[in-house]
Motif scaffolding. Structure first.
Motif, PDB file in Angstrom:
ATOM      1  N   TYR A   1     -23.372 149.759   6.249  1.00 24.45           N
ATOM      2  CA  TYR A   1     -22.800 148.415   6.385  1.00 24.45           C
ATOM      3  C   TYR A   1     -23.861 147.527   7.021  1.00 24.45           C
ATOM      4  CZ  TYR A   1     -19.602 144.630   7.554  1.00 24.45           C
ATOM      5  OH  TYR A   1     -18.982 143.405   7.626  1.00 24.45           O
TER       6      TYR A   1
ATOM      7  N   CYS B   1     -24.577 143.614   8.319  1.00 24.68           N
ATOM      8  CA  CYS B   1     -23.947 142.326   8.615  1.00 24.68           C
ATOM      9  C   CYS B   1     -24.581 141.222   7.782  1.00 24.68           C
ATOM     10  CB  CYS B   1     -24.082 142.018  10.106  1.00 24.68           C
ATOM     11  SG  CYS B   1     -22.893 142.991  11.055  1.00 24.68           S
TER      12      CYS B   1
ATOM     13  N   ASN C   1     -20.923 141.777   4.454  1.00 20.94           N
ATOM     14  CA  ASN C   1     -19.914 140.717   4.584  1.00 20.94           C
ATOM     15  C   ASN C   1     -20.554 139.332   4.476  1.00 20.94           C
ATOM     16  OD1 ASN C   1     -21.204 141.081   7.212  1.00 20.94           O
ATOM     17  ND2 ASN C   1     -19.747 139.537   7.912  1.00 20.94           N
TER      18      ASN C   1
ATOM     19  N   TRP D   1     -14.843 137.174  15.322  1.00 14.44           N
ATOM     20  CA  TRP D   1     -16.010 137.563  14.522  1.00 14.44           C
ATOM     21  C   TRP D   1     -16.146 139.090  14.363  1.00 14.44           C
ATOM     22  CZ3 TRP D   1     -21.476 137.382  17.084  1.00 14.44           C
ATOM     23  CH2 TRP D   1     -22.446 137.809  16.170  1.00 14.44           C
TER      24      TRP D   1
ATOM     25  N   CYS E   1     -16.007 142.371  10.655  1.00  9.61           N
ATOM     26  CA  CYS E   1     -16.907 143.406  10.128  1.00  9.61           C
ATOM     27  C   CYS E   1     -16.250 144.784  10.208  1.00  9.61           C
ATOM     28  CB  CYS E   1     -18.239 143.375  10.873  1.00  9.61           C
ATOM     29  SG  CYS E   1     -19.228 141.955  10.362  1.00  9.61           S
TER      30      CYS E   1
ATOM     31  N   HIS F   1     -22.151 141.995  19.168  1.00  7.75           N
ATOM     32  CA  HIS F   1     -21.447 142.211  17.893  1.00  7.75           C
ATOM     33  C   HIS F   1     -21.227 143.680  17.551  1.00  7.75           C
ATOM     34  CE1 HIS F   1     -19.790 141.157  14.084  1.00  7.75           C
ATOM     35  NE2 HIS F   1     -20.812 141.614  13.374  1.00  7.75           N
TER      36      HIS F   1
END
Ligand code: 5CA
Ligand code: ZN
Length: 409
Positions: A42, A44, A82, A224, A228, A253
């Protein structure tokens, strides 16, 4: 939403090496071993309120190399990215410039796709917007509320960092060091009513004039980090191989994302490795949309710069370094591209099997792209000075450079 077209990855003889890469959580380079043949990653994505700059491109280039090494080692790759298509910076820019926020996001996302295509960065299998992920976010937040790991402050919903015994293990920061970074990167440590200053927003109740969705959590929009998490869990599940992004995302994050997921699922870890690319700067500062010191991929393309040269410029720095973009970096890459193209345009040359091995070794060793470029430089120099008898060597070199570095010669 749709991603962008994939460039072909040519097959290479033999097989690549297992990837060793620096894991921020472990604080060391280590082997990341995908479990069942499929490697899960994954990365960002952008907040689409401005065009792709060289910092973004450098970060996505790093994670493109991860995928190329994995594919070469025989893995299938499941890649998810994303688009933060609703968040404060996007909404602020839309208001400041008098644009509709959805039109702004769509336009910048379209430009990003064009830049990614031009740079031959492999597309994700799932390219998902924050807005699209709201139906998965809502039950996750409900679960956190039900277990007491989330709570309300004046209609907004916060995640309690004390609910995760592993909180802090991604960034390795202690709570004192976290606080100023949290404040600087979108957090609100001083808001009254929170249980802990570091608790992060999961859901914002609707503000006047801002977009909001009617859900079981009330009328509002997602925070935020949970965006994700919802997307990663939907497509990858827990304990996927790599969570990637720039080093500015390690805290808060990725730290918060890991905690949200670990507490919501009751399992650990969220990702097996957290991998971070260094920050690209210009004129002494990190390139950032807020500072405005930007070199855009699209502007270079408009000026007629070959995207392959942009890509070679990115590859000339190790992904973990913080570095400054300069005109000289690009000039050197333009010159290198011309040299390589001349070298592979002949029908024969020095044998290239060793070069393939060197590029494989360099990239498997924490994505050492500069070492890979140096190996190709050596082959090109031999081709120029002495040539060689090997029919097909130039073809193997160009397939190696294409498959492992994403540069079409
Ligand atoms: N949408 C969020 C991630 S969910 C976001 O950080 N968007 S962004 O547009 O600000 O950044 C997109 C990616 O580029 C992130 O991985 C970020 O870490 C990286 N990035 C941003 N600025 C730089 C820079 N100057 N150098 C290197 N990477 C950067
Ligand atoms: Zn993210």
């Amino acid at each position: 939403m749709h991603a962008w077209p994939a460039s072909e990855v040519p097959a290479l003889p033999g097989q690549g090496l297992p990837l060793r890469i620096f894991d921020t959580a472990a604080g060391t380079v280590r082997e990341v071993v995908p479990q069942d043949g499929t490697a899960r990653i994954y990365v960002c994505g952008i907040t689409p309120y401005d065009a792709t700059h060289m910092g973004h491109a450098a970060t996505y280039n790093a994670f493109d190399l991860v995928q190329r090494v994995w594919k070469d080692a025989g893995h299938d790759v499941l890649y998810v990215q994303n688009v933060t298509d609703v968040d404060d910076p996007l909404l602020e820019r839309a208001v400041a410039t008098g644009q509709d926020w959805t039109a702004l996001a769509e336009r910048e996302t379209a430009l990003f796709r064009e830049d990614m295509t031009a740079l031959r960065l492999l597309p994700p299998a799932h390219y998902i917007g924050a807005v699209e992920s709201i139906p998965w976010i809502v039950p996750l937040v409900q679960k956190l509320l039900a277990s007491g790991a989330a709570y309300e402050v004046d209609g907004d919903i916060y995640f309690s960092v004390d609910s995760d015994p592993h909180f802090g293990q991604v960034s390795g920061l202690d709570r004192e060091a976290m606080r100023p970074v949290f404040a600087e990167r979108g957090g609100d440590p001083d808001r009254p009513g929170k249980r802990h200053p570091l608790d992060a927003l999961l859901w914002l109740a609707a503000r006047p004039g801002e977009p909001a969705w009617e859900t079981e959590l009330g009328h509002g929009r997602p925070g935020w980090h949970i965006e994700c998490v919802a997307i990663a869990l939907q497509y990858l599940g827990m304990s996927f191989d790599i969570q990637g992004g720039g080093s500015d995302l390690s805290f808060p994050h990725h730290e918060m994302g890991a905690s949200h997921a670990q507490v919501a699922t009751g399992t650990h870890p969220y990702a097996k490795a957290y991998v971070h690319a260094g920050m690209v700067g210009l004129d002494g500062h990190k390139m950032s949309k807020s500072r405005g010191n930007l070199v855009f991929v699209s502007a270079l393309r408009r000026d007629g710069v070959d995207p392959a040269a942009i890509r070679l410029a990115l590859l000339s720095r190790h992904y973990r370094e913080n570095w400054e973009w300069t005109k000289a970096t690009l000039d050197e890459a333009v010159e290198r591209l011309a040299r390589w193209r001349a070298a592979v345009s002949r029908p024969d040359g020095p044998a290239a099997e060793q070069l393939l091995g060197e590029v494989r070794t360099a990239l498997a060793n924490d994505l050492d792209a500069p070492a890979a470029l140096a190996a190709v430089d050596r082959w090109a120099a031999r081709q120029e000075t002495e040539g060689g008898p090997d029919i097909g060597a130039p073809g193997l070199v160009s397939r190696t450079v294409d498959a492992l570095l994403g540069v079409a010669l």
